[in-house]
Design an enzyme around this catalytic site. Structure first.
Site, mmCIF file in Angstrom:
data_model
loop_
_atom_site.group_PDB
_atom_site.id
_atom_site.type_symbol
_atom_site.label_atom_id
_atom_site.label_comp_id
_atom_site.label_asym_id
_atom_site.label_seq_id
_atom_site.Cartn_x
_atom_site.Cartn_y
_atom_site.Cartn_z
ATOM 1 N N SER A 295 -2.769 -7.626 3.102
ATOM 2 C CA SER A 295 -3.083 -7.469 4.527
ATOM 3 C C SER A 295 -3.418 -8.819 5.145
ATOM 4 O O SER A 295 -3.068 -9.086 6.301
ATOM 5 C CB SER A 295 -4.272 -6.523 4.700
ATOM 6 O OG SER A 295 -3.971 -5.256 4.180
ATOM 7 N N ARG B 158 -1.949 -6.519 -8.408
ATOM 8 C CA ARG B 158 -0.885 -7.464 -8.086
ATOM 9 C C ARG B 158 -0.769 -8.574 -9.120
ATOM 10 O O ARG B 158 0.302 -8.919 -9.541
ATOM 11 C CB ARG B 158 -1.126 -8.108 -6.712
ATOM 12 C CG ARG B 158 -0.638 -7.274 -5.575
ATOM 13 C CD ARG B 158 -1.279 -7.692 -4.291
ATOM 14 N NE ARG B 158 -2.694 -7.405 -4.308
ATOM 15 C CZ ARG B 158 -3.485 -7.492 -3.263
ATOM 16 N NH1 ARG B 158 -3.003 -7.892 -2.114
ATOM 17 N NH2 ARG B 158 -4.753 -7.173 -3.353
ATOM 18 N N HIS C 151 0.839 -1.211 0.000
ATOM 19 C CA HIS C 151 0.000 0.000 0.000
ATOM 20 C C HIS C 151 0.874 1.262 0.000
ATOM 21 O O HIS C 151 0.604 2.196 -0.761
ATOM 22 C CB HIS C 151 -0.875 0.054 1.263
ATOM 23 C CG HIS C 151 -1.918 -1.004 1.377
ATOM 24 N ND1 HIS C 151 -1.982 -1.869 2.441
ATOM 25 C CD2 HIS C 151 -2.967 -1.329 0.571
ATOM 26 C CE1 HIS C 151 -3.028 -2.680 2.306
ATOM 27 N NE2 HIS C 151 -3.634 -2.380 1.171
ATOM 28 N N LYS D 147 -17.513 -6.797 5.815
ATOM 29 C CA LYS D 147 -16.214 -7.287 6.283
ATOM 30 C C LYS D 147 -16.108 -7.144 7.790
ATOM 31 O O LYS D 147 -16.741 -6.278 8.379
ATOM 32 C CB LYS D 147 -15.081 -6.484 5.618
ATOM 33 C CG LYS D 147 -14.885 -6.831 4.161
ATOM 34 C CD LYS D 147 -13.604 -6.236 3.600
ATOM 35 C CE LYS D 147 -13.384 -6.662 2.160
ATOM 36 N NZ LYS D 147 -12.148 -6.105 1.591
HETATM 37 P P1 ADP Z 1 -9.694 -3.671 -0.722
HETATM 38 O O1 ADP Z 1 -10.440 -4.457 0.311
HETATM 39 O O2 ADP Z 1 -10.453 -2.479 -1.229
HETATM 40 O O3 ADP Z 1 -9.092 -4.496 -1.841
HETATM 41 P P2 ADP Z 1 -7.015 -3.453 0.316
HETATM 42 O O4 ADP Z 1 -6.564 -2.741 1.532
HETATM 43 O O5 ADP Z 1 -6.830 -4.930 0.285
HETATM 44 O O6 ADP Z 1 -8.500 -3.025 0.093
HETATM 45 O O7 ADP Z 1 -6.266 -2.856 -0.954
HETATM 46 C C1 ADP Z 1 -6.332 -1.492 -1.253
HETATM 47 C C2 ADP Z 1 -5.607 -1.253 -2.559
HETATM 48 O O8 ADP Z 1 -4.222 -1.533 -2.416
HETATM 49 C C3 ADP Z 1 -6.112 -2.150 -3.692
HETATM 50 O O9 ADP Z 1 -6.088 -1.417 -4.888
HETATM 51 C C4 ADP Z 1 -5.096 -3.250 -3.733
HETATM 52 O O10 ADP Z 1 -5.001 -3.839 -5.011
HETATM 53 C C5 ADP Z 1 -3.830 -2.469 -3.392
HETATM 54 N N1 ADP Z 1 -2.817 -3.342 -2.846
HETATM 55 C C6 ADP Z 1 -2.889 -4.134 -1.755
HETATM 56 N N2 ADP Z 1 -1.740 -4.824 -1.576
HETATM 57 C C7 ADP Z 1 -0.922 -4.455 -2.590
HETATM 58 C C8 ADP Z 1 0.407 -4.827 -3.002
HETATM 59 N N3 ADP Z 1 1.116 -5.725 -2.341
HETATM 60 N N4 ADP Z 1 0.922 -4.234 -4.114
HETATM 61 C C9 ADP Z 1 0.187 -3.336 -4.796
HETATM 62 N N5 ADP Z 1 -1.065 -2.951 -4.482
HETATM 63 C C10 ADP Z 1 -1.612 -3.501 -3.400
#
Ligand code: ADP
Length: 168
Positions: A134, A96, A23, A47
Site C-alpha cells: 500500500s 512477501r 491483498h 498509524k
Molecule cells: P498491516 O499493516 O497489518 O501489515 P497491510 O494492509 O499492509 O496491513 O497488509 C495486510 C496483509 O496483506 C498482511 O498480511 C500483508 O503481509 C499482506 N500483503 C500486503 N501486500 C501484499 C502483497 N503484495 N502480497 C501478499 N501479501 C500482501
C-alpha cells in the site's frame, strides 16, 4: 454473514490503505480454502492512514465483490479478541519477503498466546506481487504516477482524487 455449523472461518486483517492486487490475491486464495472469509480493517491508533476506515471498507467491498463468501468489517481492538468474537479458525496473512517474516512471526505467536484458538496461516505472495505494498501505491499516487498495474481499476479514481491535491 450467515454462519453455518462446522464452517471454517478465516479472518484477513490489515490496514488496506489502500487495498492492492497483492491483498486481493491473498483474499481470493483464502476464499478458495475456507468457507467464510472476513476481511477486517484494523484500526491502529499509532498509524495515520490516508483513507478513513469506512473508505477502506468501501474500496475492499468493490474490489472483492466477485469473490463468494467474503465479508468486510472494521475493528478497533486486539485481533485475538476479534478472532474469538467471530469464532474464527484462522488468521490469514500474506508473506512477501524475509523482511515480513520477523514481524509476522512475532504477531502470530502473540495472538496465539492471547487466544489459544487463534492459528495464523501464511500465504506466500505471488512473484508478481512480491514488491507491492500500500505504501508503494501511496508514494506513486502522491507523485501523480500510474497506479493501474497495482490496484484494481474500480478504485483508481478514489486514489487519484485523494492524492491529486498533494501531487499538484
Ligand atoms: P498491516 O499493516 O497489518 O501489515 P497491510 O494492509 O499492509 O496491513 O497488509 C495486510 C496483509 O496483506 C498482511 O498480511 C500483508 O503481509 C499482506 N500483503 C500486503 N501486500 C501484499 C502483497 N503484495 N502480497 C501478499 N501479501 C500482501
Amino acid at each position: 454473514m450467515v454462519v453455518v455449523a462446522n464452517q471454517k472461518i478465516a479472518v484477513c486483517p490489515g490496514s488496506f490503505d489502500p487495498i492492492t492486487w497483492g491483498h486481493v490475491d491473498i483474499i481470493r486464495r483464502a476464499a478458495a480454502m475456507f468457507d467464510q472469509v472476513i476481511v477486517v480493517v484494523m484500526i491502529n491508533s499509532g498509524k495515520h492512514p490516508s483513507f478513513t476506515a469506512q473508505e477502506r471498507v468501501e474500496m475492499i467491498k468493490r474490489c472483492t465483490k466477485d469473490i463468494a463468501h467474503v465479508t468486510v468489517d472494521v475493528y478497533e481492538g486486539l485481533l485475538a479478541e476479534y478472532v474469538r468474537l467471530k469464532k474464527a479458525h484462522a488468521i490469514v496473512r500474506g508473506l512477501r519477503a524475509v523482511s515480513d517474516f520477523e514481524y509476522e512471526f512475532q504477531m502470530a505467536l502473540t495472538n496465539k498466546k492471547l487466544n489459544q484458538d487463534a492459528e495464523t496461516v501464511f500465504f506466500t505472495t505471488r512473484a508478481e506481487n512480491m514488491y507491492l505494498s500500500s505504501s508503494i501505491v501511496r508514494s506513486i499516487a502522491s507523485m501523480n504516477g500510474d497506479i493501474s498495474d497495482f490496484v484494481p481499476a474500480c478504485i483508481h479514481d478514489d486514489i487519484k482524487k485523494r492524492f491529486s491535491k498533494k501531487g499538484s
